[in-house]
Design a protein around this motif. Structure first.
Motif, PDB file in Angstrom:
ATOM      1  N   GLY A 199       0.904  -1.204   0.063  1.00 23.40           N
ATOM      2  CA  GLY A 199       0.011   0.153  -0.076  1.00 23.40           C
ATOM      3  C   GLY A 199       0.809   1.051   0.137  1.00 23.40           C
ATOM      4  N   LEU A 200       0.325   2.387  -0.193  1.00 24.09           N
ATOM      5  CA  LEU A 200       0.929   3.688  -0.431  1.00 24.09           C
ATOM      6  C   LEU A 200       1.525   4.031   0.959  1.00 24.09           C
ATOM      7  CD1 LEU A 200       1.738   5.889  -1.954  1.00 24.09           C
ATOM      8  CD2 LEU A 200      -0.427   7.230  -1.108  1.00 24.09           C
ATOM      9  N   GLN A 201       0.992   3.869   2.105  1.00 24.53           N
ATOM     10  CA  GLN A 201       1.818   4.207   3.457  1.00 24.53           C
ATOM     11  C   GLN A 201       2.893   3.458   3.577  1.00 24.53           C
ATOM     12  OE1 GLN A 201      -0.796   3.894   6.820  1.00 24.53           O
ATOM     13  NE2 GLN A 201       0.733   4.541   8.313  1.00 24.53           N
ATOM     14  N   ALA A 256       4.634   2.222   1.351  1.00 25.08           N
ATOM     15  CA  ALA A 256       5.827   2.230   0.586  1.00 25.08           C
ATOM     16  C   ALA A 256       6.577   3.477   0.678  1.00 25.08           C
ATOM     17  CB  ALA A 256       5.112   2.096  -0.966  1.00 25.08           C
ATOM     18  N   LEU A 257       5.796   4.707   1.093  1.00 26.34           N
ATOM     19  CA  LEU A 257       6.483   5.759   1.483  1.00 26.34           C
ATOM     20  C   LEU A 257       7.063   5.753   2.658  1.00 26.34           C
ATOM     21  CD1 LEU A 257       3.519   8.196   0.389  1.00 26.34           C
ATOM     22  CD2 LEU A 257       5.508   7.890  -0.965  1.00 26.34           C
ATOM     23  N   PRO A 285       0.493  -5.003  -8.842  1.00 33.48           N
ATOM     24  CA  PRO A 285      -0.252  -3.639  -8.290  1.00 33.48           C
ATOM     25  C   PRO A 285      -1.041  -2.699  -9.585  1.00 33.48           C
ATOM     26  CG  PRO A 285       2.116  -3.630  -8.277  1.00 33.48           C
ATOM     27  CD  PRO A 285       1.761  -5.012  -8.674  1.00 33.48           C
ATOM     28  N   HIS A 332      -3.872  -0.533   9.216  1.00 39.63           N
ATOM     29  CA  HIS A 332      -3.284  -0.527   8.001  1.00 39.63           C
ATOM     30  C   HIS A 332      -1.692  -0.748   8.058  1.00 39.63           C
ATOM     31  CE1 HIS A 332      -5.756   3.437   6.463  1.00 39.63           C
ATOM     32  NE2 HIS A 332      -6.419   1.959   6.427  1.00 39.63           N
ATOM     33  N   GLU A 380       7.235   9.838  -6.357  1.00 42.95           N
ATOM     34  CA  GLU A 380       7.552  10.285  -4.877  1.00 42.95           C
ATOM     35  C   GLU A 380       8.899   9.714  -4.155  1.00 42.95           C
ATOM     36  OE1 GLU A 380       5.314  12.050  -2.643  1.00 42.95           O
ATOM     37  OE2 GLU A 380       4.490  12.929  -4.372  1.00 42.95           O
ATOM     38  N   MET A 392      -0.547   3.260  -8.969  1.00 38.31           N
ATOM     39  CA  MET A 392       0.332   3.223  -7.740  1.00 38.31           C
ATOM     40  C   MET A 392       1.642   3.272  -8.036  1.00 38.31           C
ATOM     41  SD  MET A 392       0.605   2.819  -4.374  1.00 38.31           S
ATOM     42  CE  MET A 392      -0.540   1.886  -3.580  1.00 38.31           C
ATOM     43  N   LEU A 408       7.147  -3.755  -4.926  1.00 37.48           N
ATOM     44  CA  LEU A 408       5.510  -3.341  -4.966  1.00 37.48           C
ATOM     45  C   LEU A 408       4.449  -4.386  -5.313  1.00 37.48           C
ATOM     46  CD1 LEU A 408       3.719  -0.940  -4.629  1.00 37.48           C
ATOM     47  CD2 LEU A 408       3.938  -0.309  -7.132  1.00 37.48           C
ATOM     48  N   PHE A 444       2.487   6.770  -9.477  1.00 39.53           N
ATOM     49  CA  PHE A 444       2.468   7.865  -8.378  1.00 39.53           C
ATOM     50  C   PHE A 444       3.877   7.699  -7.474  1.00 39.53           C
ATOM     51  CE2 PHE A 444       1.853   9.195  -3.960  1.00 39.53           C
ATOM     52  CZ  PHE A 444       1.459  10.487  -4.190  1.00 39.53           C
ATOM     53  N   LEU A 445       4.215   6.537  -7.339  1.00 37.35           N
ATOM     54  CA  LEU A 445       5.268   6.085  -6.342  1.00 37.35           C
ATOM     55  C   LEU A 445       6.736   6.406  -7.030  1.00 37.35           C
ATOM     56  CD1 LEU A 445       4.860   2.683  -4.474  1.00 37.35           C
ATOM     57  CD2 LEU A 445       5.286   4.921  -3.552  1.00 37.35           C
TER      58      LEU A 445
END
Length: 245
Positions: free
Chosen positions: A12-14, A16-17, A40, A230, A51, A44, A29, A47-48
């Motif tokens: 998930g995004l959280q 990964a960041l 995935p 999460h 970032e 996603m 991922l 965006f990653l």
């Protein structure tokens, strides 16, 4: 001494960041944690890549379950590779077996051609294969850069003796990347071979959702997962690994 690379699977995004923020060297991922990872979303990855500044390898797995795929599933996998490659995937993670538990060399070659010059990991389908030694040789010959493995067992703790043997057998021909319940305490043991180059560890930490209302009689999965939580990344676990890598 060359440091060992630390890869984390993220779903998930959280997570990964946070993995990138806390010092993970590379992301794997994936989607669908209960199934052990699936392909995935394109959004996603896109965006990653905007970032984070660490490599992002992408899981290519159209469904959970076994690793024997129909021709139409293989077409989906190939198209996913092509789309995600265009969106900046730094590498790919997949594994395909035949009905007898052997590495499906024909199907793997098709995927590798689609990948082109990007590095590839043969994932824990390796652990589900019928003969780990035979699978190792076939995967080396196919041109994969690494194998993700728990030594054919449910966890690295159980498969540790086999992983030690695989590190020796592979030598410098391919990276054997231990993963599956990896703990910092495993690293000194694995380093003894002299061939440990990369480690796969989630360093995950369950964190509460900001949601304020919970229907206590509702579950979205047959798996015992709490949808009010999460998964993020625990900086303390990352630090523990970094100290021994």
């Amino acid at each position: 001494m060359t440091k060992v690379l630390l890869e984390a699977p993220v779903f998930g995004l959280q997570g990964a960041l946070e993995a990138a923020q806390f010092g993970i060297d590379r992301l794997e991922l994936c989607a669908n944690f209960p199934e052990g990872g699936e392909t995935p979303s394109a959004g996603m990855l896109r965006f990653l890549k905007s970032e984070v500044d660490i490599p992002v390898f992408v899981m290519i797995r159209p469904r959970g379950g076994d690793f024997v795929y129909s021709q139409k599933e293989l077409i989906v996998m190939k198209q996913d590779i092509q789309l995600l490659k265009e969106l900046g995937a730094d590498g790919f993670v997949f594994g395909i077996l035949d009905q007898k538990g052997k590495v499906d060399e024909t199907a793997c070659k098709m995927m590798l051609r689609a990948v082109g010059d990007k590095p590839c990991t043969f994932h824990r389908a390796f652990d589900a294969s019928s003969d780990l030694d035979d699978s190792l040789e076939k995967i080396v010959d196919l041109g994969f850069q690494r194998i993700l493995t728990s030594g054919g067992k449910n966890s690295l703790s159980e498969g540790l003796p086999m992983i030690q043997r695989l590190l020796e057998k592979a030598g410098g021909r391919i990276i054997i990347m231990p993963g599956g319940g990896t703990k910092a305490e495993h690293i000194p043991i694995l380093k003894k071979s002299g061939y440990l180059k990369e480690v796969h560890a989630s360093c995950k930490l369950a964190k509460p959702s900001p949601n304020e209302f919970v229907n206590s009689g509702l579950s979205f999965s047959s798996m015992p997962l709490d949808y009010t939580m999460h998964f993020g990344v625990d900086p303390n676990q990352v630090r523990e690994f970094k100290e021994v890598l």
